[in-house]
Design an enzyme around this catalytic site. Structure first.
Site: not given
Ligand code: NAD
Length: 515
Positions: A251, A285
């Protein structure tokens, strides 16, 4: 609102971890507490405990699991103030944003999956009578738990988009390890405490605090991964899932367009645009990230939205009703918002409201309305994820649809018109996993309606049957009750039987396909 103080949830699985993360309150800049960064060895040990605990949780059955989920639902409501307090403290969002999504969505999800898991995961009989090759055999589809599910979450909805995705996985009989965002881990630790108090067997739900390295380590030890976060990280998660050969569900980000037609109820459209672009300080999001308005109503729409947004109150969320727009939760996000606004202004956009960060102790960006925008600007093409609303004039809805689809993202979109039949037809032409007519974001509350992104916005979906079946392994059963000692296709091969079977195929399939 009570202060978090002594009530900050404590990470219990950090034995052996050396690095820590400082969790701060983005609205005040104050340090709340620290949590451990779990390393690969700790994650591996956690997964082993989860794996050992899972079979007994599966055996409890749907009703046994539903009882625990319903207890959790009650716990959340009984402890609503504490839950909201923890979310608000580490995210800087308003009490109302935390209440509606992190609390409201999650209590609804706990009840929904407690009730619906049995229905969505019941054995399915498929017919065999219509296929002479297997006629008379019993054919069953069974949904077995995947085993250990890894959920990796973002910071914008610390409960709804993290623990919320664990609920169907638990209801399906899995053990779950949740890796919350390093920015907002406390809400997930509170959920771990809640599930313990509600009688969930030990190690069925564990929280692995840490950063990206902890998330990456988790993927190697689980049977499927549910990831919510940025598109960039989503690609890394998918690569790691490929190495581990496990299913992954993504997502990801969005750039949701809103298309306002000349015959729209303009007051409703303007109020909705103002709310759905600014709720949770635009860190949603499925936020309205760009608006296209048909020329005849453009000026009036812009005046209404600008008026609404200039009246929004912003600042530290000190209690219910204190402010409308909260803080920017994640430090680098402020730079992204600033960069998108400056880029737009440098290319000719005009700021009607806001357009700057704020200087109090916390991290805030003023609610911002931009006009004279176009698709050469980042603010119309890349995810801003902040309190901004760029509004663009279009000559007609055809231009609006073309621009709405001119995006690498395809999460959600909305169409606004009093002619709902036409609205629905236009909605079908927009490239997005969800399109709403005269509404936005409300689909998220319809837990029986799938929600997932197209294009760079994701893979798979949450909610509905697909939202729980993704946490299972499909097993097909074929049961033969009565049958001859030897069937015609079995050894020894004889020319006469071979030709007989060939004639049978011709008879069955010679006049076109059969079911
Ligand atoms: P992010 O991708 O920076 O981090 C998300 C998670 O991934 C964190 O827990 C982080 O520690 C972890 N992570 C980072 N690198 C990783 C790796 N290599 N392997 C596994 N895990 C890893 O995102 P964010 O800044 O926390 O969240 C914001 C983003 O989330 C925005 O783009 C938003 O649109 C999206 N979002 C999408 C939805 C949806 O339902 N489509 C809902 C909420 C947020």
């Amino acid at each position: 609102m009570a202060s978090l103080g002594q009530q900050a949830p404590v990470a219990g699985n950090g034995a052996g971890a050396t690095a820590t993360i400082e969790v701060e309150n983005p609205a005040t800049g104050e340090l709340i507490t620290t949590v451990p960064v779990l390393g690969a060895a700790e994650v591996e040990a956690m997964a082993a405990r989860a794996r050992a605990a899972q079979p007994a949780w599966d055996v409890i059955g749907f009703e046994g699991r539903a009882q625990v989920l319903r207890r959790a639902q009650k716990w959340m409501l009984d402890n609503a103030e504490r839950v909201i307090d923890v979310v608000v403290s580490e995210s800087g969002k308003t009490v109302e944003d935390a209440q509606l999504a992190d609390l409201g969505y999650t209590v609804s999800a706990l009840g929904f999956w407690a009730k619906q898991a049995r229905k969505y995961l019941a054995d399915e009989r498929v017919p065999s009578w219509n296929n002479p090759v297997v006629a008379g055999k019993k054919l069953i589809i069974r949904y077995a738990p995947a085993g250990v599910v890894g959920v990796i979450g973002p910071w914008n909805y610390p409960i709804a988009n993290s623990f919320g995705d664990c609920v169907p996985a638990l209801a399906a009989g899995n053990s779950v390890i949740l890796k919350p965002s390093e920015v907002t881990p406390l809400s997930s630790l509170l959920m771990e405490e809640m599930m313990r108090e509600c009688g969930l067997p030990e190690h069925v739900f564990q929280v692995a605090t840490g950063d990206g390295s902890t998330g990456a380590a988790l993927i190697g030890h689980v049977d499927c991964v549910m990831f919510t976060g940025s598109t960039e990280t989503g690609k890394s998660v998918m690569k790691a899932a490929a190495d581990a050969l496990i299913p992954c569900y993504l997502e990801l980000g969005g750039k949701d367009p809103m298309l306002v037609l000349a015959d729209a109820d303009l007051d409703r459209a303007a109020n909705a645009a103002s709310y759905y672009s600014m709720n949770n300080a635009g860190q949603v999001c499925i936020s309205v990230e760009r608006v296209y308005v048909e020329e005849p109503v453009y000026d009036e729409f812009v005046t209404k939205v600008s008026g609404n947004i200039s009246r929004l109150r912003q600042g530290p969320p000190t209690g219910a009703g204190a402010v409308d727009v909260g803080a920017v939760t994640f430090p680098p996000q402020l730079d992204v918002v600033q960069e998108h606004v400056s880029d737009a202004v440098s290319k000719g956009a005009k700021v009607l409201v806001g357009g700057h960060s704020r200087t109090e102790a916390g991290r805030f960006y003023a609610p911002t309305v931009l006009v004279d925008v176009d698709h050469s600007m980042k603010i119309m093409r890349e995810e801003t994820f902040g309190p901004t609303i760029p509004i663009m004039k279009v000559s007609d809805c055809e231009e609006g649809i073309r621009l709405a689809n001119d995006s690498s993202y395809g999460l959600q979109a909305s169409v606004w018109t009093k002619d709902v039949e036409r609205g629905e037809q236009l909605a079908r032409r927009i490239e997005a996993g969800v399109v709403t007519v005269n509404d936005a974001q409300m689909n998220y509350s319809a837990l029986n309606l799938p929600m997932g992104g197209w294009k760079a916005s994701g893979l798979g979906s949450r909610h509905g049957a697909a939202g729980i079946r993704k946490y299972t392994k499909v097993q097909s059963l074929l049961v033969t009750r009565r049958a001859p000692k030897r069937e015609p296709h079995m050894f020894p091969y004889r020319a006469r039987r071979t030709m007989m079977l060939r004639r049978a195929f011709k008879l069955l399939y010679g006049r076109g396909s059969r079911d």
